[in-house]
Design an enzyme around this catalytic site. Structure first.
Site, PDB file in Angstrom:
ATOM      1  N   ASN A   8       0.881  -1.175   0.000  1.00 60.68           N
ATOM      2  CA  ASN A   8       0.000   0.000   0.000  1.00 60.68           C
ATOM      3  C   ASN A   8       0.916   1.223   0.000  1.00 60.68           C
ATOM      4  O   ASN A   8       1.468   1.588   1.036  1.00 60.68           O
ATOM      5  CB  ASN A   8      -0.888  -0.025   1.259  1.00 60.68           C
ATOM      6  N   LYS A  10       0.129   4.187  -0.324  1.00 54.88           N
ATOM      7  CA  LYS A  10      -0.566   5.385   0.187  1.00 54.88           C
ATOM      8  C   LYS A  10      -0.304   6.545  -0.779  1.00 54.88           C
ATOM      9  O   LYS A  10      -0.136   6.297  -1.979  1.00 54.88           O
ATOM     10  CB  LYS A  10      -0.116   5.706   1.612  1.00 54.88           C
ATOM     11  N   HIS A 102      -9.811   1.508   4.312  1.00 50.51           N
ATOM     12  CA  HIS A 102      -8.578   1.691   5.091  1.00 50.51           C
ATOM     13  C   HIS A 102      -8.868   2.639   6.254  1.00 50.51           C
ATOM     14  O   HIS A 102      -9.662   3.571   6.115  1.00 50.51           O
ATOM     15  CB  HIS A 102      -7.478   2.261   4.187  1.00 50.51           C
ATOM     16  N   GLU A 104      -7.330   5.043   7.363  1.00 49.33           N
ATOM     17  CA  GLU A 104      -7.101   6.462   7.047  1.00 49.33           C
ATOM     18  C   GLU A 104      -8.313   7.059   6.328  1.00 49.33           C
ATOM     19  O   GLU A 104      -8.617   8.243   6.476  1.00 49.33           O
ATOM     20  CB  GLU A 104      -5.811   6.602   6.219  1.00 49.33           C
ATOM     21  N   GLU A 173      -6.060  -4.641  10.368  1.00 48.87           N
ATOM     22  CA  GLU A 173      -5.040  -3.621  10.582  1.00 48.87           C
ATOM     23  C   GLU A 173      -5.362  -2.841  11.854  1.00 48.87           C
ATOM     24  O   GLU A 173      -6.148  -1.882  11.821  1.00 48.87           O
ATOM     25  CB  GLU A 173      -4.996  -2.648   9.398  1.00 48.87           C
ATOM     26  N   GLY A 179       1.842   2.482  10.645  1.00 48.41           N
ATOM     27  CA  GLY A 179       2.815   3.555  10.485  1.00 48.41           C
ATOM     28  C   GLY A 179       3.484   3.970  11.781  1.00 48.41           C
ATOM     29  O   GLY A 179       4.160   4.993  11.839  1.00 48.41           O
ATOM     30  N   SER A 217       2.668  -1.986  10.382  1.00 51.27           N
ATOM     31  CA  SER A 217       4.107  -2.082  10.666  1.00 51.27           C
ATOM     32  C   SER A 217       4.673  -3.482  10.426  1.00 51.27           C
ATOM     33  O   SER A 217       5.601  -3.900  11.116  1.00 51.27           O
ATOM     34  CB  SER A 217       4.418  -1.593  12.082  1.00 51.27           C
TER      35      SER A 217
HETATM   36  P1  PGA Z   1       2.340   0.381   7.617  1.00 48.01           P
HETATM   37  O1  PGA Z   1       0.930   0.597   6.879  1.00 48.01           O
HETATM   38  O2  PGA Z   1       2.874  -0.949   7.104  1.00 48.01           O
HETATM   39  O3  PGA Z   1       3.191   1.534   7.170  1.00 48.01           O
HETATM   40  O4  PGA Z   1       2.087   0.357   9.073  1.00 48.01           O
HETATM   41  C1  PGA Z   1       0.038  -0.463   6.662  1.00 48.01           C
HETATM   42  C2  PGA Z   1      -1.223   0.074   6.031  1.00 48.01           C
HETATM   43  O5  PGA Z   1      -1.653   1.179   6.402  1.00 48.01           O
HETATM   44  O6  PGA Z   1      -1.827  -0.574   5.169  1.00 48.01           O
END
Ligand code: PGA
Length: 256
Positions: A8, A10, A102, A104, A173, A179, A217
């Site tokens: 991803n 982003k 997601h 976000e 998640e 993140g 992460s």
């Molecule tokens: P990350 O993001 O691996 O940077 O924690 C995962 C995601 O948001 O899909």
């Protein structure tokens, strides 16, 4: 079950930077063809660029080793929805996967459980595999509400999509792990994945084919122990998918 590793990106990228990343990922896949599925979910402007790598990644049977994914889709089919992109449009651009719901988007764009369910339905209707994200916040976990939250989020998707539910991919998640460098331990993740598997089992006799990815992460160092858990069928990888060696190490850890 064949695992899936989906990057991803982003809202990251630049043409030159993407080329360097994709060149290195493609070279790594060619050197050691993966037995898991591999996808990168990228911003819309980079679809054509990634399509080229998808084509060049075809194995002897013509199947791409690297598939193109999107990060969002409209719940609507077509019409006066300025700024939205329909699932049928993604399909025309050879998109195989789309991330839906997601955290976000839930957090910054007010996406509700029902909207996520409707977007899932739109993707399925167009023949695109939705990667449906669910997960609890830190406050919810600390209050002991993890199970209740993820079950509520998945229930909305199951309710709206009925028997098609076996066609989705679920991504657990935990919001506090995204993140942040804080990963759920393999045991913590497995416990939630087992709950989700049981919920899917109650919804469809095809439950065993639904992949449940872990995201938050996941990186080159912790991927193997997470992917060794019985109900973790792959990963949704943010930060580490932007570094070719790390992404390739995670893919290598997902070989069956
Ligand atoms: P990350 O993001 O691996 O940077 O924690 C995962 C995601 O948001 O899909």
């Amino acid at each position: 079950m064949k695992k899936l590793i989906a990057g991803n990106w982003k809202m990251n990228g630049k043409f030159g930077q993407n080329t360097a990343l994709l060149d290195a990922v493609l070279a790594g896949l060619k050197e050691k063809p993966p037995t898991c599925g591999v996808a990168v979910c990228v911003p819309f402007p980079y679809f054509v660029q990634v399509q080229d790598y998808q084509d060049r990644s075809r194995d002897e049977s013509g199947n791409p080793m690297l598939s193109l994914g999107a990060q969002d889709v409209s719940a609507h089919e077509a019409g006066a929805y300025t700024g939205e992109v329909a699932a049928s449009m993604l399909k025309e651009l050879t998109v195989s996967y789309v991330i839906v719901g997601h955290s976000e988007r839930r957090q910054y764009h007010g996406e509700t459980d029902q909207l996520v369910a409707d977007k899932t339905k739109a993707a399925l209707a167009a023949g695109i595999t939705p990667i449906v994200c669910i997960g609890e916040t830190l406050a919810e976990r600390e209050a002991g509400h993890t199970e209740e939250v993820v079950k509520r989020q998945l229930a909305a998707v199951i309710h709206t999509n009925g028997h098609c539910i076996s066609e989705i991919v679920v991504a657990y998640e935990p919001v506090w792990a995204i993140g942040t460098g804080k990963t759920a331990s393999p045991q913590e993740a497995q416990a939630v994945h087992a709950v989700l598997r049981a919920q899917l089992k109650a919804a469809t006799d095809q439950f065993a084919r639904v992949k449940i990815l872990y995201g938050g992460s996941m990186n080159a160092a912790n991927a193997a122990s997470l992917l060794a858990q019985p109900d973790i069928d792959g990963g949704l990888i943010g930060g580490a998918s932007l570094k070719a060696p790390d992404f390739l190490t995670i893919i290598a850890a997902a070989q069956n």
